[in-house]
Design a protein around this motif. Structure first.
Motif, mmCIF file in Angstrom:
data_model
loop_
_atom_site.group_PDB
_atom_site.id
_atom_site.type_symbol
_atom_site.label_atom_id
_atom_site.label_comp_id
_atom_site.label_asym_id
_atom_site.label_seq_id
_atom_site.Cartn_x
_atom_site.Cartn_y
_atom_site.Cartn_z
ATOM 1 N N GLU A 81 -44.508 48.773 -63.978
ATOM 2 C CA GLU A 81 -43.157 49.294 -63.793
ATOM 3 C C GLU A 81 -43.116 50.721 -64.317
ATOM 4 O O GLU A 81 -43.725 51.039 -65.348
ATOM 5 C CB GLU A 81 -42.153 48.423 -64.547
ATOM 6 C CG GLU A 81 -41.983 47.029 -63.987
ATOM 7 C CD GLU A 81 -41.219 47.051 -62.681
ATOM 8 O OE1 GLU A 81 -40.430 47.997 -62.465
ATOM 9 O OE2 GLU A 81 -41.418 46.136 -61.860
ATOM 10 N N PRO A 120 -40.481 53.071 -65.606
ATOM 11 C CA PRO A 120 -39.065 53.141 -66.019
ATOM 12 C C PRO A 120 -38.364 54.395 -65.530
ATOM 13 O O PRO A 120 -37.195 54.342 -65.137
ATOM 14 C CB PRO A 120 -39.148 53.108 -67.553
ATOM 15 C CG PRO A 120 -40.481 52.477 -67.845
ATOM 16 C CD PRO A 120 -41.382 52.904 -66.754
ATOM 17 N N ALA A 121 -39.076 55.524 -65.561
ATOM 18 C CA ALA A 121 -38.438 56.773 -65.138
ATOM 19 C C ALA A 121 -38.090 56.714 -63.651
ATOM 20 O O ALA A 121 -36.997 57.121 -63.224
ATOM 21 C CB ALA A 121 -39.359 57.953 -65.427
ATOM 22 N N ARG A 122 -39.033 56.178 -62.848
ATOM 23 C CA ARG A 122 -38.769 56.059 -61.406
ATOM 24 C C ARG A 122 -37.612 55.097 -61.149
ATOM 25 O O ARG A 122 -36.726 55.380 -60.329
ATOM 26 C CB ARG A 122 -40.027 55.572 -60.696
ATOM 27 C CG ARG A 122 -39.812 55.289 -59.202
ATOM 28 C CD ARG A 122 -41.061 54.717 -58.577
ATOM 29 N NE ARG A 122 -42.117 55.721 -58.554
ATOM 30 C CZ ARG A 122 -42.805 56.071 -57.459
ATOM 31 N NH1 ARG A 122 -42.505 55.499 -56.311
ATOM 32 N NH2 ARG A 122 -43.761 56.961 -57.514
ATOM 33 N N ASN A 123 -37.646 53.972 -61.815
ATOM 34 C CA ASN A 123 -36.574 52.999 -61.625
ATOM 35 C C ASN A 123 -35.215 53.576 -61.990
ATOM 36 O O ASN A 123 -34.208 53.320 -61.332
ATOM 37 C CB ASN A 123 -36.846 51.742 -62.439
ATOM 38 C CG ASN A 123 -38.038 50.952 -61.910
ATOM 39 O OD1 ASN A 123 -38.479 51.185 -60.785
ATOM 40 N ND2 ASN A 123 -38.558 50.036 -62.729
ATOM 41 N N GLU A 124 -35.185 54.361 -63.059
ATOM 42 C CA GLU A 124 -33.933 54.984 -63.476
ATOM 43 C C GLU A 124 -33.440 55.968 -62.428
ATOM 44 O O GLU A 124 -32.245 56.026 -62.093
ATOM 45 C CB GLU A 124 -34.143 55.696 -64.825
ATOM 46 C CG GLU A 124 -32.911 56.433 -65.339
ATOM 47 C CD GLU A 124 -31.793 55.495 -65.764
ATOM 48 O OE1 GLU A 124 -30.653 55.968 -65.904
ATOM 49 O OE2 GLU A 124 -32.060 54.283 -65.934
ATOM 50 N N LEU A 125 -34.386 56.749 -61.859
ATOM 51 C CA LEU A 125 -34.023 57.726 -60.816
ATOM 52 C C LEU A 125 -33.492 57.020 -59.568
ATOM 53 O O LEU A 125 -32.487 57.440 -58.977
ATOM 54 C CB LEU A 125 -35.249 58.590 -60.469
ATOM 55 C CG LEU A 125 -35.040 59.651 -59.386
ATOM 56 C CD1 LEU A 125 -33.931 60.621 -59.785
ATOM 57 C CD2 LEU A 125 -36.347 60.409 -59.135
ATOM 58 N N SER A 152 -32.123 54.023 -59.428
ATOM 59 C CA SER A 152 -30.827 53.413 -59.734
ATOM 60 C C SER A 152 -29.713 54.449 -59.720
ATOM 61 O O SER A 152 -28.636 54.223 -59.134
ATOM 62 C CB SER A 152 -30.898 52.727 -61.097
ATOM 63 O OG SER A 152 -29.649 52.168 -61.433
ATOM 64 N N ARG A 153 -29.975 55.593 -60.362
ATOM 65 C CA ARG A 153 -28.943 56.638 -60.399
ATOM 66 C C ARG A 153 -28.669 57.202 -59.007
ATOM 67 O O ARG A 153 -27.515 57.466 -58.643
ATOM 68 C CB ARG A 153 -29.379 57.760 -61.342
ATOM 69 C CG ARG A 153 -29.318 57.397 -62.819
ATOM 70 C CD ARG A 153 -29.640 58.599 -63.679
ATOM 71 N NE ARG A 153 -29.534 58.285 -65.104
ATOM 72 C CZ ARG A 153 -29.755 59.172 -66.062
ATOM 73 N NH1 ARG A 153 -30.110 60.418 -65.751
ATOM 74 N NH2 ARG A 153 -29.646 58.823 -67.337
#
Length: 866
Positions: free
Chosen positions: A20, A22-27, A29-30
């Protein structure tokens, strides 16, 4: 098999689940949250960018976000279109298709944008691809049928089914090749049939060129399917651009072409044959005078003409009535179609085309056929001098009494010295005739001028002779010309009294030639708009229906005690008037030129809004309003006040609703207008209590017919007419099931049933509508059902209606051509499943020999008059 002694390889490790990020997932999601927020705020451009980022970073979300992404794409594309940012629009579609390469909805939508911008070939490709992905996709199917008529015009089917024409071309090509013409160029090859004839005849080298991308690709498929791939060179280019040896290896000895239209020169054959001198050689030109080029098939042509009286031509090209729906039309000035034999505009075709043998009411010859022109396609000098030829003048004795409505023109195409084809009105041919509308009376003698400006054949009736005196028509129509000046061709001027005599006669035709300002006042209307103005039953019916509605609304308003509500009304003739009753608002959103809004305003106490757009058409309506005593304030031009198409049906003001909305429901070609029901739904929401949509209801009628003519015009009928070449499966991909611009009164067919009600569209009651209906029709005769022609009864209200199938109608009829003919015996019951999807009508048919019609929806017989 593998070597058994080989040491087995170490097994591949199980692939680990990707870590996973996290930085990509956060981007992701935002960005997804931002896309949804922008979508809510209608910021479609920013939302589209966020969706692109999300779906590129997280393809797993494609199924979840597909619908929202589509919606965003389409909204953003519409904005870009309105801003003129065409390249950005298509860039967005390309990005979308990278994410969803097999999404038929996106592919079809891109095709719609391409079609609106004139890229018909590319649009057709997208519609076809969408249909391959989803064969039952109704939007793509309707779009493909619509564009197919542009890409492969219907005359291709007629031409390929014309075995006599194909055989004569084949024989002429065979003779030329046998005489030594071994290198051939086919200009405008179409499906490639003439190129294949040349190759089959033994030509050593055959080259073909085709400008249309669709037809070029079709020709490549046909040539390959007939085993001639690599033996015929096909170029996607205009013949005028071809060069030796860049595009074609060597000069050719034979040029074959059929780039001729009903007016002979309209497809540019003269330019093509002049240019051939750069790509052909003279050694095969044995039976014509020496020239600087190779032989041509066809070798030449003879053009014939005839003056005719024809009501059908008249009513499409000039105003034939003095009053329309109670409006006196004299103030409109001279109204005529863009096609005029006296036109000075060299950029437009001076003729229209008709099949004279099929015109309703027929035609009456007023002169004997005359020879207008001879042309030798092998004589380059003659071709080059065609446009500069002196105007020739013919004096034609008038052999019959009547009104001169047109000069009808046809030709004899000389393939070689022995063989020719005629396009005459009495011939069974795939060609129509060229029609040059005329507006005059026939005298003892008709004087016609013939020229070839801009390589168009132009025939102009310039004068009539009566009792030994010559009356020039332009003198009669132009009061500004000095009395003693010569006419355009230097002919003598008639006496003033004789001129007045003829002008008086012309005035009897119902066209006002002398507007109040003493000047010629021309206004051009499309042919269908002229025919609409001449449709008196329609306008009279509308006038009665509108009068009933306004009378009922006045009574209802009075009963509610609202008759004292007033607004000031002015009469320009007498100045401001006392305040009158609050007006009724009427909106006419008819396509093109319409006087319905003016007729509504003439009812009194009506504020009418017209959607007429062209300034000169608006000027005609204003003149008619003044002449018919309609106050200037009673008529507004609605499209001058709205910003976009979506606002056309909005309210005239915040507190007011429409009393009546007039919708244009049926296209001239015989089809229901696109998005009619959506417009009707919106219109109903904008009506005041007791208001009405005109028309309120449309009933579709049809019948079973057997017609080989419709089959011939809809698809190529096997290999026999195409000389054994396999062409039908390829061009028939562009067959459309609905045949439009049909005249059922003159269609060659056998009626196999009575007329029946097929479908009802209720514009005032949403709950009464449906999309599918089964109707049972009993065969009244044995035969093959090949088509179901249909037309409409347009109900303005419960009591008043007009038919699109009548002698006065400006509408044509249409027909659904069955994919396979249906064999029936007299007494058989045929079940028709009629479907309406997005204004597209389809019909499926099957025989139920033992079935009874009980329990089926109203299959009652009605009369249809021609």
């Amino acid at each position: 098999m593998p070597n058994a002694s080989t040491r087995p390889k170490r097994g591949r490790r199980n692939r680990r689940t990707p870590r996973e990020d996290p930085a990509r997932n956060e981007l992701v999601s935002r960005s997804l949250e931002s896309a949804q927020q922008c979508l809510f705020n209608q910021d479609y451009g920013t939302a589209f960018v966020h969706y692109l980022l999300v779906l590129n970073l997280a393809p797993v979300l494609k199924d979840f976000a597909k619908e929202s992404f589509r919606f965003t794409l389409f909204k953003w594309a519409d904005e870009l279109d309105s801003l003129g940012r065409i390249q950005d629009l298509f860039d967005c579609y390309e990005q979308a298709l990278e994410l969803f390469p097999t999404d038929e909805v996106i592919i079809n939508s891109m095709g719609e944008h391409l079609f609106r911008m004139g890229f018909r070939d590319e649009a057709a490709g997208h519609f076809h691809k969408a249909l391959k992905l989803k064969p039952d996709f109704p939007e793509a199917k309707e779009n493909f049928y619509r564009v197919a008529n542009w890409l492969v015009e219907r005359w291709h089917f007629l031409m390929l089914n014309d075995r006599r024409r194909n055989q004569k071309y084949q024989q002429a090509i065979q003779k030329a090749v046998d005489s030594g013409c071994s290198t051939v160029l086919d200009i405008g090859t179409g499906t490639g049939i003439l190129s294949m004839c040349a190759k089959k005849a033994g030509a050593a080298e055959v080259t073909a060129c085709e400008l249309s991308k669709t037809m070029y690709e079709l020709a490549c498929e046909v040539v390959t399917a007939n085993g001639m791939n690599g033996r015929i060179k096909i170029l996607h280019m205009k013949s005028l651009e071809m060069e030796v040896p860049k595009d074609i290896a060597r000069r050719v000895s034979l040029v074959v072409t059929e780039t001729v239209d009903a007016g002979l020169f309209g497809e540019g054959i003269i330019e093509s044959l002049i240019h051939r001198t750069d790509i052909s050689c003279p050694h095969c030109n044995k039976y014509k005078p020496p020239s600087q080029s190779g032989r041509v098939i066809p070798a030449g042509a003879t053009v014939f003409g005839m003056a005719v009286q024809c009501l059908e031509v008249r009513r499409h090209h000039r105003l034939c009535v003095s009053e329309v729906g109670g409006l006196v039309m004299a103030a409109a000035g001279e109204l005529h179609s863009p096609v005029s034999c006296g036109s000075e505009d060299d950029s437009t075709e001076p003729y229209t085309t008709e099949r004279l043998s099929r015109l309703p009411g027929g035609y009456t010859p007023l002169t004997k056929p005359f020879k207008a022109l001879d042309i030798d396609f092998n004589n380059v000098q003659e071709l080059e001098g065609l446009c500069s030829r002196e105007v020739s003048r013919l004096h034609l004795p008038v052999t019959g009494e009547g009104l001169l409505d047109a000069l009808a023109v046809w030709f004899q195409l000389h393939l070689d010295q022995e063989s020719s084809l005629s396009t005459g009105p009495e011939e069974d041919t795939c060609w129509e005739q060229a029609i040059y509308p005329v507006q005059t009376l026939a005298g003892d003698e008709l004087i016609v001028e013939i020229s070839c400006r801009d390589a168009y054949l132009r025939l102009c009736s310039v004068a009539v002779a009566r009792d030994g005196r010559e009356f020039r028509l332009d003198d009669c129509l132009d009061p500004e010309r000095p009395r003693n000046s010569p006419g355009p061709s230097g002919g003598p001027k008639p006496s003033p009294n004789a001129e007045a005599e003829l002008c008086s006669a012309l005035a009897c035709l119902g066209t006002d030639r002398s507007p109040s300002n003493g000047l010629r006042d021309y206004t051009m209307l499309e042919c269908a708009e002229m025919a609409l103005l001449n449709n008196q039953p329609y306008h009279d019916s509308f006038r009665m229906a509108m009068a009933k509605l306004i009378s009922n609304l006045k009574g209802a308003r009075s009963a509610r005690g609202q008759g004292l509500e007033v607004t000031p009304v002015a009469d320009p003739a007498v100045g401001p008037m006392d305040p009158g009753p609050d007006p009724f608002y009427v909106l006419d959103v008819s396509e093109g030129f319409s006087v319905l809004s003016l007729m509504a305003a003439g009812q009194g106490q009506v504020k009418a809004y017209s959607s007429v757009e062209k300034p000169h058409h608006q000027a005609v309506l204003r003149r008619l309003a003044r002449a018919n005593g309609i106050p200037e304030e009673a008529l507004e031009f609605w499209l001058n006040q709205v910003e976009d198409e979506q606002s056309v049906l909005q309210r005239p003001s915040r507190e007011k609703l429409w009393s009546a909305i007039i919708l244009d429901c049926v296209e001239t070609c015989g089809l229901v207008r696109q998005k009619l029901m959506e417009k009707a739904t919106l219109a109903r929401c904008l009506l005041e209590d007791g208001g009405q949509v005109f028309p309120e209801r449309i009933v579709l009628y049809g019948m079973l017919v057997e017609s080989d003519t419709l089959l011939q015009e809809s698809a190529v009928q096997g290999r026999e007419p195409t000389l054994g070449f396999n062409i039908a499966p390829f061009i028939n991909q562009f067959t459309v099931p609905v045949h439009v611009f049909l005249d059922l009164s003159t269609l060659q067919c056998r009626h196999l049933s009575d007329s029946v009600e097929l479908f009802v569209l209720d514009l005032m009651n949403t709950n009464a509508n449906y999309t599918d209906r089964d109707v049972k029709v009993q065969a009244s005769a044995s035969g093959r059902v090949t088509a179901v022609p249909f037309w409409y009864q347009i109900h303005l209200d419960e009591e008043i209606s007009v038919s699109t199938f009548s002698r006065e109608s400006h509408w044509k009829q249409a027909a659904v051509v069955l994919h396979q003919p249906l064999v029936v015996r007299r007494g058989d019951w045929v079940q028709l499943t009629v479907t309406l999807r997005k204004s597209s009508i389809s019909v499926a048919a099957r025989v139920e020999k033992e079935a009874e019609p009980t329990g089926t929806p109203a299959a009652r017989s009605v009369g249809g008059s021609s």
